[in-house]
Design a protein around this motif. Structure first.
Motif, PDB file in Angstrom:
ATOM      1  N   GLY A 108       0.814  -1.209   0.000  1.00  0.00           N
ATOM      2  CA  GLY A 108       0.000   0.000   0.000  1.00  0.00           C
ATOM      3  C   GLY A 108       0.851   1.264   0.000  1.00  0.00           C
ATOM      4  N   LEU A 109       1.862   1.284   0.854  1.00  0.00           N
ATOM      5  CA  LEU A 109       2.745   2.459   0.896  1.00  0.00           C
ATOM      6  C   LEU A 109       3.550   2.600  -0.393  1.00  0.00           C
ATOM      7  N   GLY A 110       3.937   1.474  -0.984  1.00  0.00           N
ATOM      8  CA  GLY A 110       4.649   1.523  -2.254  1.00  0.00           C
ATOM      9  C   GLY A 110       3.775   2.101  -3.362  1.00  0.00           C
ATOM     10  N   LEU A 111       2.516   1.674  -3.397  1.00  0.00           N
ATOM     11  CA  LEU A 111       1.587   2.218  -4.394  1.00  0.00           C
ATOM     12  C   LEU A 111       1.356   3.706  -4.184  1.00  0.00           C
ATOM     13  N   LEU A 112       1.233   4.124  -2.934  1.00  0.00           N
ATOM     14  CA  LEU A 112       1.045   5.534  -2.626  1.00  0.00           C
ATOM     15  C   LEU A 112       2.259   6.351  -3.058  1.00  0.00           C
ATOM     16  N   CYS A 116       4.424   5.560  -5.420  1.00  0.00           N
ATOM     17  CA  CYS A 116       4.465   5.579  -6.889  1.00  0.00           C
ATOM     18  C   CYS A 116       3.457   6.575  -7.452  1.00  0.00           C
ATOM     19  N   ALA A 117       2.275   6.609  -6.879  1.00  0.00           N
ATOM     20  CA  ALA A 117       1.249   7.541  -7.350  1.00  0.00           C
ATOM     21  C   ALA A 117       1.681   8.985  -7.123  1.00  0.00           C
ATOM     22  N   ALA A 118       2.280   9.261  -5.964  1.00  0.00           N
ATOM     23  CA  ALA A 118       2.744  10.621  -5.676  1.00  0.00           C
ATOM     24  C   ALA A 118       3.873  11.015  -6.625  1.00  0.00           C
ATOM     25  N   THR A 119       4.783  10.093  -6.894  1.00  0.00           N
ATOM     26  CA  THR A 119       5.890  10.373  -7.811  1.00  0.00           C
ATOM     27  C   THR A 119       5.364  10.619  -9.221  1.00  0.00           C
ATOM     28  N   TRP A 120       4.429   9.794  -9.674  1.00  0.00           N
ATOM     29  CA  TRP A 120       3.848   9.961 -11.008  1.00  0.00           C
ATOM     30  C   TRP A 120       3.135  11.307 -11.121  1.00  0.00           C
ATOM     31  N   GLY A 121       2.412  11.682 -10.084  1.00  0.00           N
ATOM     32  CA  GLY A 121       1.734  12.973 -10.080  1.00  0.00           C
ATOM     33  C   GLY A 121       2.716  14.123 -10.167  1.00  0.00           C
TER      34      GLY A 121
END
Length: 52
Positions: free
Chosen positions: A16-20, A22-27
């Motif tokens: 979950g933290l990894g996905l979060l 990755c999403a923040a980095t992509w944004g």
């Protein structure tokens, strides 16, 4: 006392933290790309600087 986390719970938190992250980095990457394209459009509309 709280009971220790089971291995699957720790794994779920890590995913979950990894996905979060990755999403923040992509944004952030998308935001930088958007600002860069807006800057390029703004620069194209500016009058050319006079040559000396």
């Amino acid at each position: 006392m709280s009971r220790p986390l089971r291995r699957t719970e720790a794994y779920r938190w890590a995913v979950g933290l990894g996905l979060l992250a990755c999403a923040a980095t992509w944004g952030l990457v998308e935001l930088v790309a958007l600002q860069r394209s807006r800057y390029q459009l703004w620069r194209a509309r500016q009058p050319a600087a006079p040559l000396r």
